[in-house]
Scaffold this motif. Structure first.
Motif, PDB file in Angstrom:
ATOM      1  N   TRP A  15     -13.550 -34.327  -1.635  1.00  0.00           N
ATOM      2  CA  TRP A  15     -13.776 -33.793  -2.975  1.00  0.00           C
ATOM      3  C   TRP A  15     -14.259 -32.348  -2.885  1.00  0.00           C
ATOM      4  O   TRP A  15     -13.768 -31.475  -3.612  1.00  0.00           O
ATOM      5  N   LEU A  16     -15.192 -32.089  -2.003  1.00  0.00           N
ATOM      6  CA  LEU A  16     -15.720 -30.730  -1.860  1.00  0.00           C
ATOM      7  C   LEU A  16     -14.648 -29.762  -1.373  1.00  0.00           C
ATOM      8  O   LEU A  16     -14.537 -28.640  -1.863  1.00  0.00           O
ATOM      9  N   ARG A  17     -13.852 -30.186  -0.412  1.00  0.00           N
ATOM     10  CA  ARG A  17     -12.759 -29.325   0.054  1.00  0.00           C
ATOM     11  C   ARG A  17     -11.813 -28.977  -1.089  1.00  0.00           C
ATOM     12  O   ARG A  17     -11.381 -27.825  -1.246  1.00  0.00           O
ATOM     13  N   GLY A  18     -11.480 -29.974  -1.882  1.00  0.00           N
ATOM     14  CA  GLY A  18     -10.593 -29.729  -3.013  1.00  0.00           C
ATOM     15  C   GLY A  18     -11.200 -28.801  -4.039  1.00  0.00           C
ATOM     16  O   GLY A  18     -10.499 -27.942  -4.604  1.00  0.00           O
ATOM     17  N   GLN A  19     -12.496 -28.938  -4.291  1.00  0.00           N
ATOM     18  CA  GLN A  19     -13.164 -28.080  -5.255  1.00  0.00           C
ATOM     19  C   GLN A  19     -13.257 -26.639  -4.761  1.00  0.00           C
ATOM     20  O   GLN A  19     -13.109 -25.695  -5.542  1.00  0.00           O
ATOM     21  N   ILE A  20     -13.516 -26.469  -3.471  1.00  0.00           N
ATOM     22  CA  ILE A  20     -13.569 -25.117  -2.892  1.00  0.00           C
ATOM     23  C   ILE A  20     -12.214 -24.439  -3.040  1.00  0.00           C
ATOM     24  O   ILE A  20     -12.122 -23.281  -3.478  1.00  0.00           O
ATOM     25  N   ALA A  21     -11.144 -25.145  -2.668  1.00  0.00           N
ATOM     26  CA  ALA A  21      -9.803 -24.572  -2.757  1.00  0.00           C
ATOM     27  C   ALA A  21      -9.443 -24.244  -4.202  1.00  0.00           C
ATOM     28  O   ALA A  21      -8.878 -23.173  -4.494  1.00  0.00           O
ATOM     29  N   ALA A  22      -9.781 -25.155  -5.118  1.00  0.00           N
ATOM     30  CA  ALA A  22      -9.470 -24.916  -6.527  1.00  0.00           C
ATOM     31  C   ALA A  22     -10.239 -23.721  -7.068  1.00  0.00           C
ATOM     32  O   ALA A  22      -9.689 -22.890  -7.797  1.00  0.00           O
ATOM     33  N   GLU A  23     -11.512 -23.627  -6.702  1.00  0.00           N
ATOM     34  CA  GLU A  23     -12.340 -22.509  -7.176  1.00  0.00           C
ATOM     35  C   GLU A  23     -11.757 -21.180  -6.713  1.00  0.00           C
ATOM     36  O   GLU A  23     -11.674 -20.215  -7.495  1.00  0.00           O
ATOM     37  N   ARG A  24     -11.337 -21.118  -5.465  1.00  0.00           N
ATOM     38  CA  ARG A  24     -10.795 -19.861  -4.943  1.00  0.00           C
ATOM     39  C   ARG A  24      -9.487 -19.488  -5.635  1.00  0.00           C
ATOM     40  O   ARG A  24      -9.266 -18.319  -5.987  1.00  0.00           O
ATOM     41  N   ARG A  25      -8.616 -20.466  -5.837  1.00  0.00           N
ATOM     42  CA  ARG A  25      -7.341 -20.176  -6.497  1.00  0.00           C
ATOM     43  C   ARG A  25      -7.549 -19.754  -7.951  1.00  0.00           C
ATOM     44  O   ARG A  25      -6.889 -18.824  -8.439  1.00  0.00           O
ATOM     45  N   GLU A  26      -8.435 -20.437  -8.641  1.00  0.00           N
ATOM     46  CA  GLU A  26      -8.701 -20.104 -10.040  1.00  0.00           C
ATOM     47  C   GLU A  26      -9.292 -18.700 -10.173  1.00  0.00           C
ATOM     48  O   GLU A  26      -8.905 -17.927 -11.058  1.00  0.00           O
ATOM     49  N   LEU A  27     -10.223 -18.373  -9.286  1.00  0.00           N
ATOM     50  CA  LEU A  27     -10.842 -17.044  -9.352  1.00  0.00           C
ATOM     51  C   LEU A  27      -9.846 -15.957  -8.968  1.00  0.00           C
ATOM     52  O   LEU A  27      -9.863 -14.864  -9.549  1.00  0.00           O
ATOM     53  N   ALA A  28      -8.975 -16.234  -8.004  1.00  0.00           N
ATOM     54  CA  ALA A  28      -7.963 -15.250  -7.613  1.00  0.00           C
ATOM     55  C   ALA A  28      -7.086 -14.895  -8.816  1.00  0.00           C
ATOM     56  O   ALA A  28      -6.736 -13.720  -9.028  1.00  0.00           O
ATOM     57  N   GLU A  29      -6.767 -15.892  -9.623  1.00  0.00           N
ATOM     58  CA  GLU A  29      -5.955 -15.656 -10.817  1.00  0.00           C
ATOM     59  C   GLU A  29      -6.715 -14.811 -11.832  1.00  0.00           C
ATOM     60  O   GLU A  29      -6.151 -13.903 -12.448  1.00  0.00           O
ATOM     61  N   VAL A  30      -8.002 -15.115 -12.002  1.00  0.00           N
ATOM     62  CA  VAL A  30      -8.829 -14.316 -12.923  1.00  0.00           C
ATOM     63  C   VAL A  30      -8.909 -12.874 -12.438  1.00  0.00           C
ATOM     64  O   VAL A  30      -8.696 -11.928 -13.218  1.00  0.00           O
ATOM     65  N   PHE A  31      -9.209 -12.686 -11.169  1.00  0.00           N
ATOM     66  CA  PHE A  31      -9.377 -11.336 -10.633  1.00  0.00           C
ATOM     67  C   PHE A  31      -8.082 -10.532 -10.691  1.00  0.00           C
ATOM     68  O   PHE A  31      -8.099  -9.317 -10.899  1.00  0.00           O
ATOM     69  N   ALA A  32      -6.956 -11.213 -10.500  1.00  0.00           N
ATOM     70  CA  ALA A  32      -5.671 -10.511 -10.538  1.00  0.00           C
ATOM     71  C   ALA A  32      -5.384  -9.930 -11.915  1.00  0.00           C
ATOM     72  O   ALA A  32      -4.599  -8.978 -12.038  1.00  0.00           O
ATOM     73  N   GLY A  33      -6.005 -10.467 -12.946  1.00  0.00           N
ATOM     74  CA  GLY A  33      -5.770  -9.985 -14.294  1.00  0.00           C
ATOM     75  C   GLY A  33      -6.765  -8.952 -14.784  1.00  0.00           C
ATOM     76  O   GLY A  33      -6.686  -8.521 -15.947  1.00  0.00           O
ATOM     77  N   LEU A  34      -7.691  -8.525 -13.935  1.00  0.00           N
ATOM     78  CA  LEU A  34      -8.700  -7.549 -14.359  1.00  0.00           C
ATOM     79  C   LEU A  34      -8.108  -6.148 -14.450  1.00  0.00           C
ATOM     80  O   LEU A  34      -7.210  -5.769 -13.692  1.00  0.00           O
ATOM     81  N   THR A  35      -8.624  -5.376 -15.370  1.00  0.00           N
ATOM     82  CA  THR A  35      -8.209  -3.978 -15.503  1.00  0.00           C
ATOM     83  C   THR A  35      -8.986  -3.108 -14.513  1.00  0.00           C
ATOM     84  O   THR A  35     -10.034  -3.524 -14.002  1.00  0.00           O
ATOM     85  N   PRO A  36      -8.519  -1.891 -14.248  1.00  0.00           N
ATOM     86  CA  PRO A  36      -9.275  -0.983 -13.376  1.00  0.00           C
ATOM     87  C   PRO A  36     -10.706  -0.764 -13.879  1.00  0.00           C
ATOM     88  O   PRO A  36     -11.637  -0.663 -13.067  1.00  0.00           O
ATOM     89  N   GLU A  37     -10.880  -0.692 -15.191  1.00  0.00           N
ATOM     90  CA  GLU A  37     -12.223  -0.501 -15.742  1.00  0.00           C
ATOM     91  C   GLU A  37     -13.112  -1.698 -15.422  1.00  0.00           C
ATOM     92  O   GLU A  37     -14.303  -1.536 -15.097  1.00  0.00           O
ATOM     93  N   GLN A  38     -12.562  -2.897 -15.510  1.00  0.00           N
ATOM     94  CA  GLN A  38     -13.344  -4.095 -15.196  1.00  0.00           C
ATOM     95  C   GLN A  38     -13.704  -4.160 -13.715  1.00  0.00           C
ATOM     96  O   GLN A  38     -14.813  -4.580 -13.359  1.00  0.00           O
TER      97      GLN A  38
END
Length: 220
Positions: A15-38
């Motif tokens: 469960w923890l391994r799955g949560q770690i992997a999911a957290e990283r993928r979800e955050l990567a998607e968020v970060f990829a959408g940030l503007t230069p100002e952000q």
């Protein structure tokens, strides 16, 4: 048995391994959408922009144990000083797409902090993710089950390490049954915002309530 061990028994390693992997993928998607100002906006980590926070999140994938120990020696044995130096170096050396992609590319990487096991690895990613998303005022995205598991692993030791001073207060999550502390001053809020408090952060105004809330609130 400490809280980390109880959490690992309750949820299991997979469960923890799955949560770690999911957290990283979800955050990567968020970060990829940030503007230069952000990317260049302040985070909740004192002295770090969003860029430094995301760079720091990827250092565990790039540095071997031997290299990390060498960098720690160069920093006089001070973990926080080493983390700051490496984050600034990585932030300057890598592009925004590279910094964001590192999390998805290493979603299943076995890195974990020197102490605390897999629950600490999940906390590392989740809390730094909140350092970015909460500071930028982005919509909440940390799943409640994940936040609750991390709050369940909070201990006196982790509070000391991250400089969280909770003397005199009682934290109460309004979206779970979690609470911590016996002090007379209540501090109430969502699990994700109290998680930040337990890791030594001050959160933006309006996210916490109660007689002790001001102590953990960051002025605009």
């Amino acid at each position: 048995m400490n809280s980390t061990q109880r959490d690992q028994q309750e949820h299991g390693v997979e469960w923890l391994r799955g949560q770690i992997a999911a957290e990283r993928r979800e955050l990567a998607e968020v970060f990829a959408g940030l503007t230069p100002e952000q990317w260049n906006s302040p985070s909740l980590c004192e002295g770090w922009r969003v860029r430094e926070v995301v760079a720091h999140m990827g250092t565990g994938f790039r540095y071997s144990t031997a290299r990390t120990l060498w960098e720690l020696v160069r920093s006089g044995g001070r973990v926080h000083r080493m983390a700051d130096r490496l984050a600034r170096r990585e932030a300057a050396a890598r592009t925004e797409p590279q910094l964001a992609a590192a999390l998805a590319e290493n979603a299943d990487h076995p890195w974990r902090p020197p102490v605390g096991g897999r629950i600490a690895a999940l906390a590392h990613d989740a809390v730094h993710g909140l350092d970015v998303t909460v500071a930028l005022g982005l919509p909440p995205r940390l799943p409640l089950q994940r936040a609750a598991a991390l709050l369940g692993a909070v201990s006196a030791r982790s509070l000391r390490f991250f400089g969280a001073r909770l003397d005199g207060v009682c934290l109460r999550a309004t979206d779970t049954g979690w609470s911590y502390g016996q002090g007379p001053l209540p501090v109430e809020g969502q699990a994700q915002h109290l998680l930040l408090v337990t890791y030594g952060r001050r959160v933006p105004e309006g996210l916490l309530a109660g007689a002790g809330a001001e102590r953990f609130t960051r002025r605009a």
